[in-house]
Design an enzyme around this catalytic site. Structure first.
Site: not given
Length: 286
Positions: A172, A174
């Site tokens: 992921t 961010f």
């Protein structure tokens, strides 16, 4: 008193882990929603916010593409987190006696193999770490949680299976948000820089082609391009773009000048140093 960084989710979530990895010196503050995490920074209660923006499997994180352009916050950094999930249960329990597994919808979707293998019924929870807390509170050995490794110790659960995600490259991205109103000067950043911006293409033939043409002719690399509709008319499309370079760099400046001819409402959301993860992976594909 330590400075604070806000995130959406409960303690032990992936967002919490991202905060601890990137800013171990700061106090990570959990928030019930993305809006709350944004508001903490806007109100001065937190210095920064750590917000997931895209996942290598699930794609764009819902709502962020709307919240970010409308906020007064700016992107000042990025962080990539390798996503890992463990199957957690009450101490002394086993997978064989379990019937349900609880977690966030994305986590359930990223761990389909282990769910099918053990014939578990997936149940959607609001948060990965929150599902671990709920399993602890329910005190029912038939219920399991799919959560990040940090959640097991935090909520007193036992790891029944580790690293159960389907894709071992699950990652992921961010973005780190702050209240800074001015973009940093070129001299304040390293050579490898990312600029994130949003724009609306004019509703004329070939507008997007012409808008992006300026980046091509000036040798500016686009690393990410996403589109989404604005309002209910389905007539205006907004694009979010990541490019390599700083607005003060001549190629980027020329590309942005050309972009203005074919678009409405260009807004730069941030210019920031490219992460080491991005640089390593970019080099591998050159």
């Amino acid at each position: 008193m330590r400075k604070k960084i806000s995130y959406q989710g409960e303690a032990g979530s992936n967002s919490n882990m991202a905060c601890m990895q990137r800013f171990p010196e700061m106090e990570a503050i959990p928030c019930a929603s993305f809006e709350d995490a944004f508001a903490m920074v806007e109100n001065g209660e937190a210095k920064l916010a750590m917000i997931p923006i895209e996942n290598s499997i699930a794609g764009r994180v819902a709502d962020i593409h709307v919240l970010l352009p409308e906020s007064d916050l700016h992107i000042v950094g990025e962080h990539y987190l390798r996503i890992r999930f463990d199957l957690l249960g009450l101490p002394g329990s086993s997978i064989a006696e379990a019937t349900e597994v609880h977690s966030h919808i994305h986590a359930l979707g990223q761990c389909r193999k282990v769910i099918r293998e053990h014939g578990l019924t997936p149940v959607i929870a609001g948060d990965t770490a929150g599902s671990a807390r709920e399993v602890r509170d329910w005190n029912d050995p038939a219920k399991l949680s799919l959560a990040p490794p940090m959640a097991a110790e935090l909520y007193g659960l036992e790891v029944l299976a580790s690293g159960v995600e389907d894709d071992q490259t699950n990652t992921t991205r961010f973005v780190v948000l702050a209240r800074e109103q001015q973009l940093p000067h070129r001299s304040q950043l390293p050579d490898s820089v990312i600029t994130t911006l949003v724009f609306q293409a004019r509703n004329v033939p070939s507008a997007l082609y012409k808008a992006l043409g300026g980046f091509a002719t000036n040798g500016v690399n686009i690393t990410r391009l996403e589109s989404y509709m604005v309002g209910s008319s389905f007539a205006a499309t907004t694009f979010m773009v990541d490019i390599e370079g700083h607005p003060e760099d001549l190629p980027v400046r020329l590309a942005l000048e050309e972009l203005e001819f074919f678009t409405w409402e260009i807004k730069i959301l941030g210019t920031y140093a490219a992460s080491e993860h991005r640089q390593r992976n970019s080099a591998a594909f050159v």
